[in-house]
Design a protein around this motif. Structure first.
Motif, PDB file in Angstrom:
ATOM      1  N   GLY A  10      41.667  65.817  17.775  1.00  0.00           N
ATOM      2  CA  GLY A  10      41.770  64.767  17.601  1.00  0.00           C
ATOM      3  C   GLY A  10      43.300  64.719  16.339  1.00  0.00           C
ATOM      4  O   GLY A  10      43.973  65.754  16.636  1.00  0.00           O
ATOM      5  N   THR A  61      41.687  53.502  15.982  1.00  0.00           N
ATOM      6  CA  THR A  61      40.735  54.966  16.327  1.00  0.00           C
ATOM      7  C   THR A  61      39.569  55.316  15.733  1.00  0.00           C
ATOM      8  O   THR A  61      38.524  53.516  15.767  1.00  0.00           O
ATOM      9  CB  THR A  61      41.790  55.548  15.198  1.00  0.00           C
ATOM     10  OG1 THR A  61      41.237  55.034  14.061  1.00  0.00           O
ATOM     11  CG2 THR A  61      43.282  55.441  15.612  1.00  0.00           C
ATOM     12  N   VAL A  93      40.264  62.730  13.084  1.00  0.00           N
ATOM     13  CA  VAL A  93      40.669  60.618  13.211  1.00  0.00           C
ATOM     14  C   VAL A  93      40.312  60.908  15.404  1.00  0.00           C
ATOM     15  O   VAL A  93      41.363  61.825  15.437  1.00  0.00           O
ATOM     16  CB  VAL A  93      41.091  60.338  13.008  1.00  0.00           C
ATOM     17  CG1 VAL A  93      41.958  58.897  13.754  1.00  0.00           C
ATOM     18  CG2 VAL A  93      41.386  60.692  11.027  1.00  0.00           C
ATOM     19  N   LEU A  94      40.087  60.082  16.292  1.00  0.00           N
ATOM     20  CA  LEU A  94      40.324  60.364  17.928  1.00  0.00           C
ATOM     21  C   LEU A  94      40.790  58.636  17.932  1.00  0.00           C
ATOM     22  O   LEU A  94      40.463  57.854  17.902  1.00  0.00           O
ATOM     23  CB  LEU A  94      39.521  60.728  18.169  1.00  0.00           C
ATOM     24  CG  LEU A  94      38.623  62.173  16.997  1.00  0.00           C
ATOM     25  CD1 LEU A  94      37.391  61.848  17.707  1.00  0.00           C
ATOM     26  CD2 LEU A  94      38.984  62.952  18.969  1.00  0.00           C
ATOM     27  N   SER A  95      41.977  58.851  19.416  1.00  0.00           N
ATOM     28  CA  SER A  95      42.118  57.207  19.653  1.00  0.00           C
ATOM     29  C   SER A  95      41.012  57.003  20.437  1.00  0.00           C
ATOM     30  O   SER A  95      40.057  57.230  20.439  1.00  0.00           O
ATOM     31  CB  SER A  95      42.529  57.963  20.758  1.00  0.00           C
ATOM     32  OG  SER A  95      42.986  56.618  21.318  1.00  0.00           O
ATOM     33  N   GLU A  99      35.587  57.119  22.729  1.00  0.00           N
ATOM     34  CA  GLU A  99      35.191  56.885  21.419  1.00  0.00           C
ATOM     35  C   GLU A  99      33.710  58.080  22.051  1.00  0.00           C
ATOM     36  O   GLU A  99      32.471  58.307  21.569  1.00  0.00           O
ATOM     37  CB  GLU A  99      35.047  55.909  20.903  1.00  0.00           C
ATOM     38  CG  GLU A  99      32.922  54.874  20.216  1.00  0.00           C
ATOM     39  CD  GLU A  99      33.332  53.864  19.871  1.00  0.00           C
ATOM     40  OE1 GLU A  99      32.357  52.689  19.426  1.00  0.00           O
ATOM     41  OE2 GLU A  99      34.469  53.031  20.705  1.00  0.00           O
TER      42      GLU A  99
END
Length: 286
Positions: A10, A61, A93-95, A99
């Motif tokens: 992430g 995000t 935290v990821l794009s 998800e």
């Protein structure tokens, strides 16, 4: 879990899922919070995890977060809830496009948790290693793994500390620490001593405490220091890590703080607005 060694990368960190733990590796990029860079990497045993959440983040995000068990991590015990969200070492935290993948790993991780989330009886996550050192406003603090040393600065230390002289505290004499974030106006690190009566309420009058200031005792230096001390005393009895309340101050101390604040203001290190707000806060303590 799916395959041992799977990695989920992430922003600012990557999580490697292993059979009995999650290895968190933090990036060292210029945008990475300094605390993450100071930590480098952390191995979080599954036994140290109380739960896992996946929530929407900011600006497209999602945030995958491990909730550590209370008492499992000396860093979080020392922080006592004072860390800003962006500096939470358990957030990935990821794009938002990832998800579905994040949800898959969250479900896999939850399935491996066997604990009931009760407070841990001992630290399960390794603390930052000693030796450690940082500059506070009134002293240089150092820790070699066995003893904490405070060497006072003539430019910042109170007369009470000068009279007491430089200090050394073996971990065998300590019961814990009190860390108040330098991101509040009167942050400090106080060592809690065994078999000692009430310590001075004001950190700048307590020889067992160092006070922070603008540029002194930053989170990425003073918090790992506090966590290392906590880890060193963990096998020597109950460990205490508490967040300090705002103590009452005497008028002379208030005047000294306002004088120092004025010097920072004149030097351009504090804005007009910050000066007015902090001065009002100090006067309100009278």
């Amino acid at each position: 879990m799916s395959r041992m060694g799977d990695v989920l990368a992430g922003f600012h960190a990557a999580w490697e899922f292993e059979s009995d733990s999650v290895l968190i590796r933090y990036e060292r990029g210029i945008r990475t919070p300094k605390l993450f860079q100071a930590l480098g990497e952390r191995r979080v045993p599954l036994d140290a995890i109380a739960g896992v959440t996946l929530t929407p983040g900011k600006r497209g995000t999602v945030v995958l977060r491990i909730a550590p068990r209370v008492g499992a991590d000396p860093l979080m015990e020392a922080a006592a809830g004072q860390l800003k969200e962006a500096c939470d070492p358990y957030r990935l935290v990821l794009s938002a496009e990832r998800e579905t993948l994040a949800e898959y790993y969250a479900d896999e991780l939850r399935a491996r948790l066997s604990g009931d989330g009760e407070p841990a009886e001992r630290f399960l996550v390794e603390a930052p290693e000693a030796p450690r050192a940082f500059k506070a406003y009134d002293a240089k603090a150092s820790f070699d793994g066995k003893t904490v040393h405070f060497r006072w600065f003539w430019t910042g230390a109170s007369s009470a500390k000068w009279k007491a002289g430089d200090q050394s505290f073996p971990v065998t004499e300590l019961s814990g620490v009190e860390w108040r974030s330098p991101e509040v106006f009167e942050g400090h690190l106080r060592l809690l001593r065994r078999d000692v009566g009430a310590q001075p309420a004001q950190a700048d009058q307590d020889p067992a405490a160092v006070v922070f200031g603008l540029g002194y005792g930053p989170v990425h230096e003073s918090l790992p220091f506090a966590a290392a001390v906590l880890a060193a005393v963990r096998d020597r009895g109950p460990v205490a890590a508490v967040s300090a309340g705002a103590p009452r101050r005497d008028p002379a101390d208030i005047a000294e703080r306002i004088r120092h604040l004025g010097e920072l203001h004149q030097a351009g290190l504090v804005t007009d607005e910050e000066f007015s707000v902090k001065k009002a806060e100090l006067l309100a303590e009278l």
